[in-house]
Design an enzyme around this catalytic site. Structure first.
Site, short mmCIF file in Angstrom:
data_model
loop_
_atom_site.label_atom_id
_atom_site.label_comp_id
_atom_site.label_asym_id
_atom_site.label_seq_id
_atom_site.Cartn_x
_atom_site.Cartn_y
_atom_site.Cartn_z
N GLU A 14 -21.13 18.90 50.31
CA GLU A 14 -20.72 20.19 50.87
C GLU A 14 -19.49 20.72 50.14
O GLU A 14 -19.42 21.89 49.78
CB GLU A 14 -20.45 20.02 52.37
CG GLU A 14 -20.23 21.31 53.12
CD GLU A 14 -19.93 21.08 54.60
OE1 GLU A 14 -19.75 19.91 55.01
OE2 GLU A 14 -19.86 22.07 55.34
N ASP A 68 -14.33 29.61 57.71
CA ASP A 68 -13.82 28.99 58.95
C ASP A 68 -12.29 28.83 59.07
O ASP A 68 -11.61 29.64 59.65
CB ASP A 68 -14.45 27.61 59.16
CG ASP A 68 -15.97 27.59 59.08
OD1 ASP A 68 -16.53 28.29 58.23
OD2 ASP A 68 -16.60 26.87 59.88
C1 9WN Z 1 -20.14 27.15 61.48
C2 9WN Z 1 -23.67 25.95 57.30
C3 9WN Z 1 -22.33 26.61 57.58
C4 9WN Z 1 -21.92 27.57 56.46
C5 9WN Z 1 -20.48 28.03 56.61
C6 9WN Z 1 -19.59 26.79 56.75
C7 9WN Z 1 -20.05 25.97 57.95
C8 9WN Z 1 -20.26 26.09 60.39
C9 9WN Z 1 -19.32 24.95 60.75
O1 9WN Z 1 -21.38 25.56 57.75
O2 9WN Z 1 -19.89 26.71 59.14
O3 9WN Z 1 -21.01 28.19 61.26
O4 9WN Z 1 -19.76 24.04 61.42
O5 9WN Z 1 -18.16 24.99 60.35
O6 9WN Z 1 -18.25 27.15 56.86
O7 9WN Z 1 -20.09 28.78 55.48
O8 9WN Z 1 -22.75 28.69 56.47
O9 9WN Z 1 -23.63 25.33 56.05
#
Ligand code: 9WN
Length: 422
Positions: A393, A161
Site C-alpha cells: 500500500e 485521510d
Molecule cells: C478509508 C482503499 C482506500 C483508498 C484511500 C485510502 C484508504 C480508507 C481507510 O483506503 O482509505 O476510505 O481505511 O483509510 O486512504 O485513498 O481509496 O484503498
C-alpha cells in the site's frame, strides 16, 4: 515470474467477480479511485474486465450524479466502519446498492480515456460518457467554493485521510459523545502506520454531521471540515479534459467540460506561491498556506504552472533531496510529506511514506512539461521499488520497507501502466 505477471496475479486474487477490491482483508469493498486505477492497468491486458469494473462502480452512482468513494456490493465481510455508518438508503436519490456519502478524487474519466485509447469501444463510451458528465456536473453544482472557484472537500477520506495538512481542520471537530469505534484496520496493521483512534472519532463525527444533511451541506463552506484540496481539484481538471475528448469522440459536445477544466486551471493558478515554488491550499475555516505535503505539487499534473514555475516546482520541491525527492539517506521518492517538515513521519500512512499512485501522477506531470529524463528516473525508481518490495500500500522511504496492507491493487495496476511507458 515477470513483474507484469506478478501484478496481474495480484489483481486476479483481489478480483471479486464484478469489482477488484483494493486488498485481500483490509479493504474488502469497492473503492472509487482504486477501481479507476485498476481500470488503467487492466486496460492494457483485459479491456473487457476493465469495462466491467467501470460498470460496477457506476452501480453506486446517485441520481444527482455523485459516485461515492465506497460501494458496498453485497457480501459478508469483517470491515468497520461499514455500510451501517453511512445509512445511504435513507437519503434521497441513493442507488439500490448501499454506498458511502463521500467522494474521492475523480479519476474515472481519466481511466476511461486510457481504456478508450488501448481498446476503443464506441457502444461502451456511449453508455458511460453521459454518466461521467453527470458525475462532473455534480462537483460544480454541489462542491464549488464561490470565492476561489475550487471544489471543497468535507473529509480527509475524500483525499488523503490523515495527511498533516488536515491536522488543524480535524482538531476543530468536536468528538463529544462520539465513542471510539471498533476498528478492523488496526487488528491487521501496526497502529503507528495508521490514523489514530482520535482521528477515527473525528472521522465518524464528521460523517454523522454530514449524514444528518444527507451529505449535502448548503453552502459547502458550512461544513465543519471544508478544505480546498489541490489533488482533488487537479485530478478533476484533467478528468474534465479527458471527458471532453471522450464526448467529442462520441459526436457529443465537449465544451462544458473544456470550459470547466480551464476555469479550474485558472483557480488553481491563483494558488501559486512564488517563494516556496509550490501551491497553497486553503482551509476555509483556517488559514491559507503551503502545507509541506505533496498536495502542494499536484497542479503540475494538471498542467497549471507555466514553464518557469514548473521548473521551480520540480527543482525546489519534487526532486529536491531535502524535500520530496530521492536523497542519500532516503533514496525512495516521492515522499508524501517533505522531509524538511516537522510533520514528516517515515512510517505513518499519508504522513510521509511513498505511494505508487502519487508517483504515477508526478510522472505524468513531469512528462507533460517535457521533463523526460526526470520522469524516466522516477519511473525506474518506482518500478525498482515494487520489484524489490512487492505491491504494498505504501513504503518507508529510507529502506523501501513495505508498509500497510500487502498485495494492494492500485500499486499492482499502476505498475502495469508504468511498464507500458518504457
Ligand atoms: C478509508 C482503499 C482506500 C483508498 C484511500 C485510502 C484508504 C480508507 C481507510 O483506503 O482509505 O476510505 O481505511 O483509510 O486512504 O485513498 O481509496 O484503498
Amino acid at each position: 515470474m515477470s513483474l507484469a505477471g506478478r501484478a496481474l496475479a495480484v489483481l486476479e486474487r483481489n478480483d471479486m467477480g464484478e469489482f477488484v477490491k483494493p486488498s485481500q482483508r483490509l479493504y474488502p469493498w469497492q473503492w472509487n479511485w482504486d477501481s479507476a486505477f485498476v481500470v488503467i492497468g487492466l486496460a492494457h491486458h483485459d479491456p473487457e474486465r476493465a469495462r466491467l469494473e467501470v460498470r460496477s462502480l457506476l452501480r453506486g452512482q446517485w441520481d444527482n450524479g455523485m459516485i461515492p468513494h465506497m460501494v458496498f456490493h453485497p457480501q459478508e465481510v469483517d470491515y468497520r466502519p461499514g455500510p451501517e455508518l453511512w445509512d445511504s438508503k435513507g437519503c434521497e436519490g441513493s442507488p439500490e446498492v448501499p454506498t458511502s456519502g463521500l467522494i474521492a478524487p475523480p479519476v474515472l474519466a481519466i481511466a476511461v480515456r486510457v481504456l478508450h485509447e488501448t481498446a476503443p469501444d464506441r457502444a461502451f463510451l456511449e453508455e458511460v460518457v453521459p454518466r461521467l458528465d453527470a458525475w462532473h456536473r455534480w462537483f460544480h453544482r454541489e462542491r464549488t467554493d464561490a470565492d476561489s472557484g475550487l471544489m471543497v472537500i468535507f473529509h480527509g477520506w475524500e483525499s488523503a485521510d490523515n495527511a498533516p495538512r488536515f491536522d488543524r481542520a480535524l482538531a476543530r471537530i468536536d468528538v463529544e459523545g462520539i465513542e471510539s469505534i471498533e476498528r478492523t484496520d488496526t487488528l491487521q496493521i501496526a497502529a503507528e502506520e495508521r490514523p489514530s483512534d482520535l482521528d477515527y472519532r473525528r472521522y465518524v463525527a464528521l460523517v454523522r454531521w454530514l449524514r444528518a444533511r444527507e451529505y449535502r451541506p448548503e453552502p459547502p463552506s458550512s461544513a465543519p471540515f471544508a478544505y480546498l484540496d489541490l489533488p482533488l481539484n487537479s485530478v478533476l481538471a484533467v478528468a474534465e479534459d479527458d471527458l471532453a475528448l471522450l464526448q467529442e469522440e462520441t459526436a457529443g459536445d465537449g465544451r462544458r467540460a473544456r470550459d470547466a477544466a480551464a476555469r479550474l486551471r485558472t483557480a488553481l493558478g491563483a494558488m501559486w506561491d512564488e517563494e516556496s515554488g509550490a501551491y497553497r491550499e486553503r482551509d476555509l475555516h483556517g488559514e491559507e498556506g503551503v502545507t509541506g505535503t505533496v498536495a502542494d505539487l499536484f497542479p503540475l499534473y494538471a498542467g497549471v504552472p507555466d514553464d518557469t514555475q514548473a521548473r521551480r516546482l520540480v527543482e525546489r520541491n519534487l526532486l529536491a533531496p531535502e524535500r520530496f525527492g530521492p536523497s542519500a539517506t532516503a533514496p525512495l521518492a516521492v515522499t508524501t510529506v517533505s522531509k524538511s517538515s516537522p510533520d514528516f513521519d517515515s512510517r505513518n500512512y499519508w504522513r510521509g511514506p511513498v505511494w505508487i499512485n502519487v508517483n504515477w501522477f508526478m510522472i505524468r506531470g513531469l512528462e507533460r512539461y517535457g521533463f523526460h529524463a526526470e520522469a524516466e528516473e522516477l519511473r525506474r525508481l518506482t518500478l525498482g521499488l515494487v520489484s524489490r518490495s512487492g505491491f504494498s500500500e505504501y513504503y518507508e522511504p529510507t529502506t523501501g520497507e513495505p508498509l500497510g496492507t500487502g498485495e494492494f491493487s492500485w500499486s499492482a495496476s499502476l505498475t502495469l501502466d508504468l511498464l507500458q511507458r518504457a
